[in-house]
Enzyme design. Sequence first.
Site, PDB file in Angstrom:
ATOM      1  CB  SER A  82      37.711  79.534 -13.020  1.00 19.65           C
ATOM      2  OG  SER A  82      37.647  80.624 -14.043  1.00 19.65           O
ATOM      3  CG  ASP A 207      36.554  76.432 -20.522  1.00 16.66           C
ATOM      4  OD1 ASP A 207      35.855  77.519 -20.535  1.00 16.66           O
ATOM      5  OD2 ASP A 207      37.072  76.146 -19.680  1.00 16.66           O
ATOM      6  CG  HIS A 235      34.720  77.849 -17.070  1.00 21.19           C
ATOM      7  ND1 HIS A 235      36.164  77.897 -17.441  1.00 21.19           N
ATOM      8  CD2 HIS A 235      35.048  78.834 -15.877  1.00 21.19           C
ATOM      9  CE1 HIS A 235      36.777  78.829 -16.784  1.00 21.19           C
ATOM     10  NE2 HIS A 235      35.921  78.948 -15.874  1.00 21.19           N
TER      11      HIS A 235
END
Length: 254
Positions: A82, A207, A235
């Site tokens: 991320s 996601d 995610h």
Amino acid sequence: MLKIYRETFGKGKPIVMVHGWAMHSGIWRSFIGQLAQHYKVTCIDLPGHGRSEKIEPFTLEQISTALVNVVSDEPICWLGWSLGATVVLDIANWFPDRCRSLILLTGNPCFTQKQQWPGMDDKLLDIFADNLNKNCRTALLRFLTLQVNNLPGYKVLLKELEAAINECDIPDSQTLQDGLKILKQSDLRPVLSKIAIPVASIFGNKDILVPVAVGQKMQQLLPAMELNIIDKAGHVPFLSHQQEVLSIISRFME
């Protein structure tokens, strides 16, 4: 020198793991136990997160320099999740001699949606930033929920995320806001297109934060990039689909 917390496990080819926004290296714990059976794995807490000292300003340039300064001089594989994926792309740009390869785990070089580029609506990020100022913990819990929402066993995954984030103090408001600013303003697509080292990306097709369509767009910028899409993952595939992620990493590293 700025105190940056790090832990190293296992032996073998080196992998340095960089966590996402508002988290710390404890999020990797169950995953590292398996990865470190085959590799030398170093987990780093971003400045102002976990057990690392705060840095001002919390910018990509400052973060990248701080992380590179606490790892060995040898070229290594940087794995970023991320926000961490944004960080390792920046490291590859400014410190190419310290990078052997990159693994981008549910990362987007341009996190917010642009013309013909999938991403998160920047207005939603603004709302999220505003909610942080009103009630930080509630906003963070909402963020955790988005990472696993609609996944099989999401309640178990959410508890694991909550337990991990509660191990350490939450980063202060300014650090969190600066992290959101990095996600909103950074555009590392030009960096990705010029990378000469091996790059692998991993996405979950469910996601909510990073659309799976980003993967194909990234591959257009860097045709040599290895694209991996995990079915029914969100995610945090390293929690929900550990074996699939481990297999992808092992294949890429070898």
